[in-house]
Design a protein around this motif. Structure first.
Motif, PDB file in Angstrom:
ATOM      1  N   GLY A 106      -0.829   1.359   6.418  1.00  0.00           N
ATOM      2  CA  GLY A 106      -1.742   1.125   5.303  1.00  0.00           C
ATOM      3  C   GLY A 106      -2.198  -0.315   5.298  1.00  0.00           C
ATOM      4  N   ASP A 107      -2.866  -0.703   6.364  1.00  0.00           N
ATOM      5  CA  ASP A 107      -3.327  -2.083   6.509  1.00  0.00           C
ATOM      6  C   ASP A 107      -4.389  -2.103   7.590  1.00  0.00           C
ATOM      7  OD1 ASP A 107      -2.255  -5.121   5.898  1.00  0.00           O
ATOM      8  OD2 ASP A 107      -3.266  -4.879   7.820  1.00  0.00           O
ATOM      9  N   SER A 108      -5.519  -2.738   7.286  1.00  0.00           N
ATOM     10  CA  SER A 108      -6.639  -2.643   8.220  1.00  0.00           C
ATOM     11  C   SER A 108      -6.367  -3.294   9.574  1.00  0.00           C
ATOM     12  CB  SER A 108      -7.896  -3.232   7.583  1.00  0.00           C
ATOM     13  OG  SER A 108      -7.653  -4.546   7.168  1.00  0.00           O
ATOM     14  N   GLY A 127      -5.958   1.342  10.627  1.00  0.00           N
ATOM     15  CA  GLY A 127      -5.554   1.195   9.236  1.00  0.00           C
ATOM     16  C   GLY A 127      -5.961   2.406   8.418  1.00  0.00           C
ATOM     17  N   ILE A 128      -5.154   2.718   7.405  1.00  0.00           N
ATOM     18  CA  ILE A 128      -5.459   3.857   6.533  1.00  0.00           C
ATOM     19  C   ILE A 128      -5.251   3.449   5.081  1.00  0.00           C
ATOM     20  CG2 ILE A 128      -4.913   5.648   8.237  1.00  0.00           C
ATOM     21  CD1 ILE A 128      -2.119   5.874   7.076  1.00  0.00           C
ATOM     22  N   GLY A 129      -5.802   4.253   4.164  1.00  0.00           N
ATOM     23  CA  GLY A 129      -5.608   4.006   2.747  1.00  0.00           C
ATOM     24  C   GLY A 129      -4.324   4.666   2.253  1.00  0.00           C
ATOM     25  N   ASN A 177     -11.408   6.441   1.887  1.00  0.00           N
ATOM     26  CA  ASN A 177     -10.699   6.260   0.615  1.00  0.00           C
ATOM     27  C   ASN A 177     -11.521   6.811  -0.554  1.00  0.00           C
ATOM     28  OD1 ASN A 177      -8.465   5.091   1.802  1.00  0.00           O
ATOM     29  ND2 ASN A 177      -9.106   2.984   1.396  1.00  0.00           N
ATOM     30  N   TRP A 228      -9.799   2.843  -6.414  1.00  0.00           N
ATOM     31  CA  TRP A 228      -9.186   3.139  -7.726  1.00  0.00           C
ATOM     32  C   TRP A 228      -9.891   2.326  -8.816  1.00  0.00           C
ATOM     33  CZ3 TRP A 228      -3.635   2.222  -5.417  1.00  0.00           C
ATOM     34  CH2 TRP A 228      -3.311   3.308  -4.578  1.00  0.00           C
ATOM     35  N   ILE A 265     -12.872   2.749   6.606  1.00  0.00           N
ATOM     36  CA  ILE A 265     -11.659   3.071   5.840  1.00  0.00           C
ATOM     37  C   ILE A 265     -12.038   3.269   4.375  1.00  0.00           C
ATOM     38  CG2 ILE A 265      -9.316   2.349   5.209  1.00  0.00           C
ATOM     39  CD1 ILE A 265      -9.235   0.569   7.649  1.00  0.00           C
ATOM     40  N   GLY A 281     -13.521  -4.952   5.191  1.00  0.00           N
ATOM     41  CA  GLY A 281     -12.291  -5.726   4.995  1.00  0.00           C
ATOM     42  C   GLY A 281     -11.065  -4.853   4.817  1.00  0.00           C
ATOM     43  N   SER A 282     -10.226  -5.271   3.916  1.00  0.00           N
ATOM     44  CA  SER A 282      -8.898  -4.682   3.734  1.00  0.00           C
ATOM     45  C   SER A 282      -8.940  -3.187   3.438  1.00  0.00           C
ATOM     46  CB  SER A 282      -8.215  -5.433   2.591  1.00  0.00           C
ATOM     47  OG  SER A 282      -7.334  -4.619   1.889  1.00  0.00           O
ATOM     48  N   SER A 283      -7.875  -2.482   3.840  1.00  0.00           N
ATOM     49  CA  SER A 283      -7.808  -1.028   3.649  1.00  0.00           C
ATOM     50  C   SER A 283      -7.408  -0.645   2.229  1.00  0.00           C
ATOM     51  CB  SER A 283      -6.782  -0.444   4.613  1.00  0.00           C
ATOM     52  OG  SER A 283      -5.486  -0.892   4.261  1.00  0.00           O
ATOM     53  N   ARG A 284      -7.173  -1.624   1.370  1.00  0.00           N
ATOM     54  CA  ARG A 284      -6.626  -1.359   0.038  1.00  0.00           C
ATOM     55  C   ARG A 284      -7.385  -0.259  -0.717  1.00  0.00           C
ATOM     56  NH1 ARG A 284      -8.154  -7.459  -1.892  1.00  0.00           N
ATOM     57  NH2 ARG A 284      -6.956  -7.855  -0.018  1.00  0.00           N
ATOM     58  N   GLU A 285      -6.686   0.835  -1.012  1.00  0.00           N
ATOM     59  CA  GLU A 285      -7.315   1.930  -1.755  1.00  0.00           C
ATOM     60  C   GLU A 285      -7.527   1.511  -3.203  1.00  0.00           C
ATOM     61  OE1 GLU A 285      -5.993   5.618  -0.193  1.00  0.00           O
ATOM     62  OE2 GLU A 285      -6.283   6.686  -2.074  1.00  0.00           O
ATOM     63  N   HIS A 286      -6.830   0.448  -3.593  1.00  0.00           N
ATOM     64  CA  HIS A 286      -7.006  -0.112  -4.938  1.00  0.00           C
ATOM     65  C   HIS A 286      -8.481  -0.375  -5.234  1.00  0.00           C
ATOM     66  CE1 HIS A 286      -3.168  -1.117  -3.123  1.00  0.00           C
ATOM     67  NE2 HIS A 286      -2.621  -1.327  -4.305  1.00  0.00           N
ATOM     68  N   LEU A 310      -3.076  -6.370  -6.627  1.00  0.00           N
ATOM     69  CA  LEU A 310      -2.526  -5.368  -5.716  1.00  0.00           C
ATOM     70  C   LEU A 310      -1.032  -5.203  -5.913  1.00  0.00           C
ATOM     71  CD1 LEU A 310      -4.238  -6.283  -2.344  1.00  0.00           C
ATOM     72  CD2 LEU A 310      -5.073  -4.870  -4.204  1.00  0.00           C
ATOM     73  N   THR A 347       0.804  -1.223   0.000  1.00  0.00           N
ATOM     74  CA  THR A 347       0.000   0.000   0.000  1.00  0.00           C
ATOM     75  C   THR A 347       0.840   1.278   0.000  1.00  0.00           C
ATOM     76  OG1 THR A 347      -0.192  -0.153   2.389  1.00  0.00           O
ATOM     77  CG2 THR A 347      -1.998  -1.073   1.114  1.00  0.00           C
TER      78      THR A 347
END
Ligand code: SF4
Lengths: 474, 197
Positions: A131-133, A147-149, B110, B88, B106, B80-85, B30, A40
């Protein structure tokens, strides 16, 4: 004024109250520790470069590589070309911006949420982002960790601060005691909580875990609970620091010694929720009748006792049509039928690892189940320690041998099959008893079927070849 | 950064609860190190079979729903996951607005950072939109309202997110202007803002 633990940490980190002119409701908060990893962060660094910005506090920023890394022999090159690019990109970025990196060859490499506490970067009363939940893990130390984006990663790199709206206070009161502290673990406590409040139950709030049982848990077990706060939708989890916290942290690499440590200790004494402070929400969770938990569906609230049968969609949804649809879809994806006992379901794979359950405590407990027994011939089982430090410590205790003799694979540290970005994945329809935190569709590999359990339950499933009530052995 | 304008479009209905970011963008995507080009991977495992052929029964593969800019869905979207992907991919695919009864925290943040507007509506209103899926919807952020045929539905959004979307300010520049406040903070909190080894 009476304050909760969370309010104390929050108030202590406000740099700038709010945008007064525009009546905006967010606060600029200082971030004490910023952890980064390869997945991330690349876009955040790229954007810094494009805008000619630097990292404001490289000394408060720490990096490791965990999500993508192979868990087999580290002396071999990484076969996946794109993974290898992402890993070398992190290398280059850390060099360019002067950030300390624990890379694949470091004795401190590991899952970011395992190494933070190990290195003493996670300290009570601090704010921690990544950058991880599952950054919520660090809340076990009484830190506000979330966690952040990637856009926020960039913001923290550039300013060491974040704009935030204040989350709500949510008290989770664990009441009573577990009947068998080896068979019924922290993982079962948190799965049971999510089963009760749902995966959206904690949205917009910080969960503070309270009660006698919480204060008796080891730091590892507390981390398991805080880790999964995000699976209840919460921003973060928190546990007030105490003697157990202090003795875990004393002497860790990045903690000061002597006078300065004593000063820190003084501030930690304040880190409790004042009596009679008010929470926005609260739930009581009774541990008296708690049994080992197993998930049957495709989100962590779809959980039952090991003695239960798979619920019928009507039973699960209690009249909610959307939940019923979700249950039908889950059963189909998981390839199981309602009404059958969970213990009758065979497993193909067993994964002991992830930032939820890959610490020394977890491996020791699981090894007690495994000792002197053999993994079922139908099962492929592996242990992936959370960090190199965990791995070394376990090997010193001879735990690796117990697992290997039983037929487990003993791997290098990383996220591994928790999300399957490296070669450790499930094949379609393969069924896995996993100590990780997410049983989402395809999480461990396209079409793969994940059942979340504790380390001792995973170990028992490996040996029996199906889910098994580990209380019979412990 | 792009600035958010009033948008008129039909919606793509995706009536599922708890759609997590692993579904929005599976992890095999990712590994890229740029922010663009994720749209083709959106909902990948639902959109394509194991041979990479389109699955006919998935809504995005129905030409009727092409070019719609609003995604209509159910509770706890983006968990779930924080992935900004994930955002996007949604934005790159062409969605500008997501309407749901609730969002994961989150993911919500985002969205704002990427100029995608997450709108929270009550379940009856959402149901109304699902029941009339071909209706033209106009979303006016300034007025905080949705108009569909003759019905007007107000929605809430926190002021800071609203300003961010409308003015498209660069948040980092704004924060960097507070340099003296940040340095003051550091001076006053030496125990936490320094690291010893
Ligand atoms: S172990 Fe799993 S949940 Fe934890 S950081 Fe790695 S991928 Fe995320």
């Amino acid at each position: 004024m009476k304050k909760t633990l969370f309010e104390k940490i929050w108030d202590n980190h406000i740099v700038y109250p709010q945008d007064k002119d525009k009546q905006v409701d967010s606060y600029l908060l200082y971030i004490d520790r910023h952890l980064i990893h390869e997945v991330t962060s690349p876009q955040a660094f790229e954007s810094l470069r494009l805008n000619n910005r630097k990292v404001r506090r490289p000394d408060l920023t720490f990096a490791t590589m965990d999500h993508n890394v192979p868990t087999s022999d580290r002396s071999l090159p990484i076969l996946d070309e794109i993974s290898s690019i992402q890993i070398s990109t992190l290398n280059d970025n850390c060099k360019e911006f002067g950030i300390k990196l624990y890379d694949l060859h470091s004795p401190y490499q590991g899952i970011v949420h395992v190494i933070g506490p190990e290195l003493g970067l996670t300290i009570p009363g601090s704010t921690i982002v990544c950058g991880d939940s599952h950054t919520s893990t660090h809340g076990a130390f009484g830190a506000f960790a979330f966690g952040i984006g990637t856009s926020e990663v960039e913001h923290v790199l550039a300013t060491q601060c974040l704009w935030l709206k204040k989350p709500k206070n949510f008290a989770v009161n664990f009441i009573g005691r577990r009947k068998n502290i080896h068979a019924i673990t922290a993982k079962d406590m948190v799965l049971y909580l999510i089963r009760k409040i749902g995966i959206g139950g904690g949205i917009g709030s910080v969960l503070e875990y309270r009660g006698e049982t919480i204060s008796e848990l080891s730091m590892e077990q507390r981390m398991t609970i805080c880790n999964m706060s995000i699976e209840a939708g919460a921003r973060a989890g928190l546990i007030a620091p105490d003697e157990i916290t202090i003795s875990y942290l004393k002497g860790r690499k990045y903690l000061p010694q002597g006078n300065k440590f004593d000063q820190l200790l003084d501030t930690w004494k304040e880190l409790v929720t004042d009596d009679d402070s008010s929470f926005d929400m609260a739930v009581d969770i009774n541990l008296q009748e708690l049994a080992p938990q197993v998930t049957w569906g495709t989100n962590p609230s779809m959980t039952i006792d090991i003695t239960d049968t798979i619920p019928y969609p009507d039973e699960y949804s209690q009249g909610n049509e959307n939940q019923k649809m979700a249950a039908i879809k889950s059963l189909e994806y998981m390839g199981i039928e309602a009404g059958i006992p969970i213990t009758s379901i065979p497993v193909d794979r067993v994964f002991i690892g992830s930032c939820t359950n890959s610490r020394l405590d977890d491996l020791v407990e699981a090894s007690i189940v495994v000792r002197g027994r053999k993994v079922s011939s139908k099962v492929r089982a592996m242990v992936v320690p959370g960090s190199q430090q965990v791995k070394f410590a376990a090997e010193k205790l001879g735990i690796d041998k117990i697992f290997k003799e039983a037929g487990f694979e003993w791997r290098e540290s990383g996220c591994s099959m928790c999300l399957g970005m490296n070669p450790d994945i499930l094949s379609p329809k393969e069924r896995c008893a996993s100590t990780s935190n997410r049983n989402f569709e395809g999480r461990q590999g396209v079409g793969g079927r994940t059942h979340l359990v504790s380390p001792v339950m995973a170990a028992a499933a490996a040996i029996k070849g199906h889910f098994f009530d580990v209380r019979e052995w412990l | 950064m792009k600035i958010f304008k009033t948008i008129t479009s039909q919606a793509v209905p995706l009536p599922l609860v708890n759609i997590d970011t692993d579904q929005i963008i599976p992890k095999q995507f990712l590994k890229l190190i740029q922010k663009t080009g994720f749209g083709k991977f959106l909902f990948y495992d639902w959109r394509y079979d194991s041979e990479g052929n389109k699955k006919d029964d998935f809504v995005l593969n129905n030409p009727k729903y092409n070019n719609r800019q609003i995604l209509l869905t159910l509770d706890n979207f983006g968990s779930g996951s924080s992935r900004e992907h994930a955002v996007w991919a949604i934005s790159d695919y062409g969605f500008k607005i997501i309407i749901a009864p609730s969002f994961a925290d989150i993911f919500y943040n985002n969205c704002i950072k990427n100029c995608v507007l997450p709108i929270i509506l009550s379940k009856p209103h959402i149901q109304l939109l699902f029941d009339n899926e071909d209706i033209m919807i106009t979303v006016d952020l300034e007025k905080q309202q949705i108009t569909a045929n003759s019905i007007t539905i107000p929605f809430k959004i926190d002021p800071s997110s609203k300003i961010y979307l409308l003015e498209g300010s660069d948040e980092i520049s704004k924060t960097l202007k507070l340099e003296s406040e940040i340095s003051n903070y550091e001076t006053n909190h030496p125990l936490y803002t320094n690291i010893s080894e």
